[in-house]
Design a protein around this motif. Sequence first.
Motif, PDB file in Angstrom:
ATOM      1  N   LYS A 202       0.811  -1.218   0.000  1.00 41.52           N
ATOM      2  CA  LYS A 202       0.000   0.000   0.000  1.00 41.52           C
ATOM      3  C   LYS A 202       0.848   1.273   0.000  1.00 41.52           C
ATOM      4  CE  LYS A 202      -2.978  -2.797   2.927  1.00 41.52           C
ATOM      5  NZ  LYS A 202      -3.729  -3.392   1.823  1.00 41.52           N
ATOM      6  N   ASP A 203       2.145   1.122   0.134  1.00 40.04           N
ATOM      7  CA  ASP A 203       3.037   2.272   0.267  1.00 40.04           C
ATOM      8  C   ASP A 203       3.809   2.471  -1.042  1.00 40.04           C
ATOM      9  OD1 ASP A 203       4.728   4.262   1.013  1.00 40.04           O
ATOM     10  OD2 ASP A 203       5.619   3.207   2.714  1.00 40.04           O
ATOM     11  N   ALA A 204       3.241   3.262  -1.953  1.00 44.68           N
ATOM     12  CA  ALA A 204       3.850   3.448  -3.273  1.00 44.68           C
ATOM     13  C   ALA A 204       5.162   4.207  -3.194  1.00 44.68           C
ATOM     14  CB  ALA A 204       2.874   4.177  -4.189  1.00 44.68           C
ATOM     15  N   ARG A 205       5.349   4.988  -2.157  1.00 48.83           N
ATOM     16  CA  ARG A 205       6.590   5.753  -2.061  1.00 48.83           C
ATOM     17  C   ARG A 205       7.764   4.858  -1.707  1.00 48.83           C
ATOM     18  NH1 ARG A 205       7.544  11.388   1.304  1.00 48.83           N
ATOM     19  NH2 ARG A 205       9.744  11.655   0.738  1.00 48.83           N
ATOM     20  N   ARG A 206       7.530   3.890  -0.831  1.00 49.80           N
ATOM     21  CA  ARG A 206       8.614   3.008  -0.392  1.00 49.80           C
ATOM     22  C   ARG A 206       8.763   1.785  -1.305  1.00 49.80           C
ATOM     23  NH1 ARG A 206      11.931   2.637   3.901  1.00 49.80           N
ATOM     24  NH2 ARG A 206      12.434   0.613   4.811  1.00 49.80           N
ATOM     25  N   TYR A 207       7.651   1.299  -1.863  1.00 52.36           N
ATOM     26  CA  TYR A 207       7.674   0.094  -2.698  1.00 52.36           C
ATOM     27  C   TYR A 207       7.021   0.380  -4.054  1.00 52.36           C
ATOM     28  CZ  TYR A 207       8.461  -1.828   1.953  1.00 52.36           C
ATOM     29  OH  TYR A 207       8.941  -2.075   3.212  1.00 52.36           O
ATOM     30  N   PRO A 208       7.544   1.345  -4.809  1.00 51.13           N
ATOM     31  CA  PRO A 208       6.896   1.714  -6.076  1.00 51.13           C
ATOM     32  C   PRO A 208       6.900   0.580  -7.095  1.00 51.13           C
ATOM     33  CG  PRO A 208       9.064   2.739  -5.915  1.00 51.13           C
ATOM     34  CD  PRO A 208       8.768   2.133  -4.575  1.00 51.13           C
ATOM     35  N   ASP A 209       7.948  -0.252  -7.082  1.00 50.90           N
ATOM     36  CA  ASP A 209       8.020  -1.333  -8.066  1.00 50.90           C
ATOM     37  C   ASP A 209       6.944  -2.379  -7.839  1.00 50.90           C
ATOM     38  OD1 ASP A 209       9.281  -1.934  -5.658  1.00 50.90           O
ATOM     39  OD2 ASP A 209      10.612  -3.427  -6.566  1.00 50.90           O
ATOM     40  N   LEU A 210       6.470  -2.500  -6.589  1.00 46.60           N
ATOM     41  CA  LEU A 210       5.391  -3.426  -6.280  1.00 46.60           C
ATOM     42  C   LEU A 210       4.031  -2.786  -6.502  1.00 46.60           C
ATOM     43  CD1 LEU A 210       4.189  -6.032  -5.061  1.00 46.60           C
ATOM     44  CD2 LEU A 210       4.543  -5.024  -2.797  1.00 46.60           C
ATOM     45  N   VAL A 211       3.804  -1.646  -5.863  1.00 38.21           N
ATOM     46  CA  VAL A 211       2.478  -1.027  -5.857  1.00 38.21           C
ATOM     47  C   VAL A 211       2.071  -0.558  -7.253  1.00 38.21           C
ATOM     48  CG1 VAL A 211       1.083   0.841  -4.888  1.00 38.21           C
ATOM     49  CG2 VAL A 211       2.733  -0.357  -3.441  1.00 38.21           C
ATOM     50  N   ASN A 212       3.032  -0.067  -8.043  1.00 42.60           N
ATOM     51  CA  ASN A 212       2.701   0.536  -9.331  1.00 42.60           C
ATOM     52  C   ASN A 212       2.873  -0.407 -10.520  1.00 42.60           C
ATOM     53  OD1 ASN A 212       2.123   3.055  -8.130  1.00 42.60           O
ATOM     54  ND2 ASN A 212       4.300   3.554  -8.067  1.00 42.60           N
ATOM     55  N   ASP A 213       3.157  -1.658 -10.258  1.00 42.44           N
ATOM     56  CA  ASP A 213       3.255  -2.641 -11.332  1.00 42.44           C
ATOM     57  C   ASP A 213       2.043  -3.566 -11.238  1.00 42.44           C
ATOM     58  OD1 ASP A 213       3.843  -5.074 -12.779  1.00 42.44           O
ATOM     59  OD2 ASP A 213       5.936  -4.436 -12.856  1.00 42.44           O
ATOM     60  N   PRO A 214       1.091  -3.438 -12.160  1.00 43.47           N
ATOM     61  CA  PRO A 214      -0.155  -4.218 -12.066  1.00 43.47           C
ATOM     62  C   PRO A 214       0.079  -5.723 -11.963  1.00 43.47           C
ATOM     63  CG  PRO A 214      -0.377  -2.503 -13.720  1.00 43.47           C
ATOM     64  CD  PRO A 214       1.072  -2.516 -13.322  1.00 43.47           C
ATOM     65  N   GLN A 215       1.055  -6.244 -12.700  1.00 38.98           N
ATOM     66  CA  GLN A 215       1.303  -7.680 -12.679  1.00 38.98           C
ATOM     67  C   GLN A 215       1.838  -8.119 -11.322  1.00 38.98           C
ATOM     68  OE1 GLN A 215       4.132  -9.049 -15.566  1.00 38.98           O
ATOM     69  NE2 GLN A 215       3.761 -11.207 -15.144  1.00 38.98           N
ATOM     70  N   LEU A 216       2.809  -7.347 -10.804  1.00 34.98           N
ATOM     71  CA  LEU A 216       3.406  -7.716  -9.527  1.00 34.98           C
ATOM     72  C   LEU A 216       2.422  -7.571  -8.376  1.00 34.98           C
ATOM     73  CD1 LEU A 216       7.045  -6.261  -9.714  1.00 34.98           C
ATOM     74  CD2 LEU A 216       6.257  -8.613 -10.087  1.00 34.98           C
ATOM     75  N   ILE A 217       1.615  -6.522  -8.402  1.00 32.40           N
ATOM     76  CA  ILE A 217       0.690  -6.326  -7.288  1.00 32.40           C
ATOM     77  C   ILE A 217      -0.403  -7.382  -7.307  1.00 32.40           C
ATOM     78  CG2 ILE A 217      -0.881  -4.699  -8.415  1.00 32.40           C
ATOM     79  CD1 ILE A 217       0.383  -4.562  -4.766  1.00 32.40           C
ATOM     80  N   ARG A 218      -0.796  -7.844  -8.505  1.00 30.10           N
ATOM     81  CA  ARG A 218      -1.780  -8.931  -8.573  1.00 30.10           C
ATOM     82  C   ARG A 218      -1.190 -10.223  -8.008  1.00 30.10           C
ATOM     83  NH1 ARG A 218      -3.133  -6.860 -13.727  1.00 30.10           N
ATOM     84  NH2 ARG A 218      -1.857  -8.489 -14.729  1.00 30.10           N
TER      85      ARG A 218
END
Length: 526
Positions: A202-218
């Motif tokens: 849920k923390d796009a600032r600290r984990y942008p590669d996770l939160v902002n990548d649709p495939q990874l977050i799914r």
Amino acid sequence: MKSSSLALAIVGLLVSIAPAQDAPRFDRTVRGKENFEAAIPRPDQDQVAAEKLAAHIAKTGKRPNILWMIVDDMGYGDPGCYGGGGAIGAATPNMDRLARDGLKLTSCYSQQTCTPTRSAILTGRLPMRTGLTRPILAGDKLTKNPWADERSLPALLSDAGYHTLLTGKWHVGEPKGMRPHDIGFDEFYGFYPAQKEITQGKDARRYPDLVNDPQLIRAFEAIKPDDHLQHGFKGGRTETLEQIKTTEDMGRAEKKLADFTIQRIGELAQQDKPFFIEHCFMKVHCDNFPNPDLGPLSAAKYFYKEAVAEVDLHTGEIVKALDDAGVLEDTMIFFTSDNGPQMDGWPDAGYTPFRGAKGTTFEGGVRVPGIAYWKGMISPGRESDGLFDLMDLFGVALNLAGVSTDTLAQDKYYDFVDQTSFLLADDGESAREAVYFWWGSTLMACRMREYKLHTKVILPESTHMDIDYSTLQTAGLAGWYFNLYVDPKESMPVGHRRNAWLASVLGKLKAHGATFKKYPPKDIGL
């Protein structure tokens, strides 16, 4: 000669040269039962404590309440009473008051990470025995339920007539059969994982590669731990409450948990039965987020310091709730941390004056604050450097509740020591001679009196990288042997230069390892 043969030879030599039973010995312990950790006999103070407890029960008409407050990843040096507090940007008046009015332990030990500590205090057994050797993380697949054949402390206390409640962080398994209300607690109100396990999605600032990548977050959503507040009850009924959707939600969670414990104290105090509450703070485990409705609370303003200050605030509120409910004098309180600071999250991390941090078996990873407070029962102003392992809380709780150790399994080895008289007698001394340190399935070290021997060590390859960038190494030809009274930072071994007890501590360590031959450890897939 092979190392195992050498170890057995050393143990045999120590036994052969042991002095008569009535002569002073370096190892002062006596083993009461074969499957129990040996302890130092303290018959006089045991009698004093037993009489003191009996008088209290006769006066109140019931067994005492028990309240544990366990902070997540707080460093030994964070509270003011341990050298921190306002001097390092976050005053802790409520923690300090407990220490001033109770017993401050300066050699109190945890395991080196949270799940091992939390399981050990509820089973009285080392994590290597139960299989809970490290935190259970997203994606882990356990091969068996480690709780299935364990008799947990909350189950024992519940059977003895206590209402048992865990509030806050669990992190010892969330599948059915492993939840707090499955393993013996009558009630659970809290979260299954640690803060970071909830907020990293849920923390796009600290984990942008996770939160902002649709495939990874799914993909993460498919394996992530549960991010809801849960209210569970013995028998399995579970109410799934609000979800943590933002970091602000996480910041507010600590107060919600404290408010629930305070509410339940008021309600449980009206009942005839005693209660056992384990209040497990979510903070100060990174990632910390301040409560937007409270702050700023600290002089430093950094998120970690805000978390320390908030934990202190709620500590004071919980103690006040006991007083307001008229049960403060009927409640034994123990305040501690589940391990040392997680320096890998720095500056969202705590302070320890010792070497190492969470994830290591140096003092910085395993020596934690330990405060015992019981108004009218524990004399104020006491301080002791006697050894205390957090597993010993298991034995203290059984004693206070009147539960006989004869009810425990005969085919399991128990590592706790009953330290009730250490805490209650005005001049009480520790009954524990040694503390053993494991990292996963590796036996690492032993502290015996003021001496500590490492046979394996975790060494960081960079500053503050005690977990993510560290290596497991053998500690030299003879082990690294320190006198913690002259070298608390474990900086210079003295085994062959300034100490005659290296072989004795090594013998104690090897004898401990030998208990796993008759009582083999469980493997649960971690």
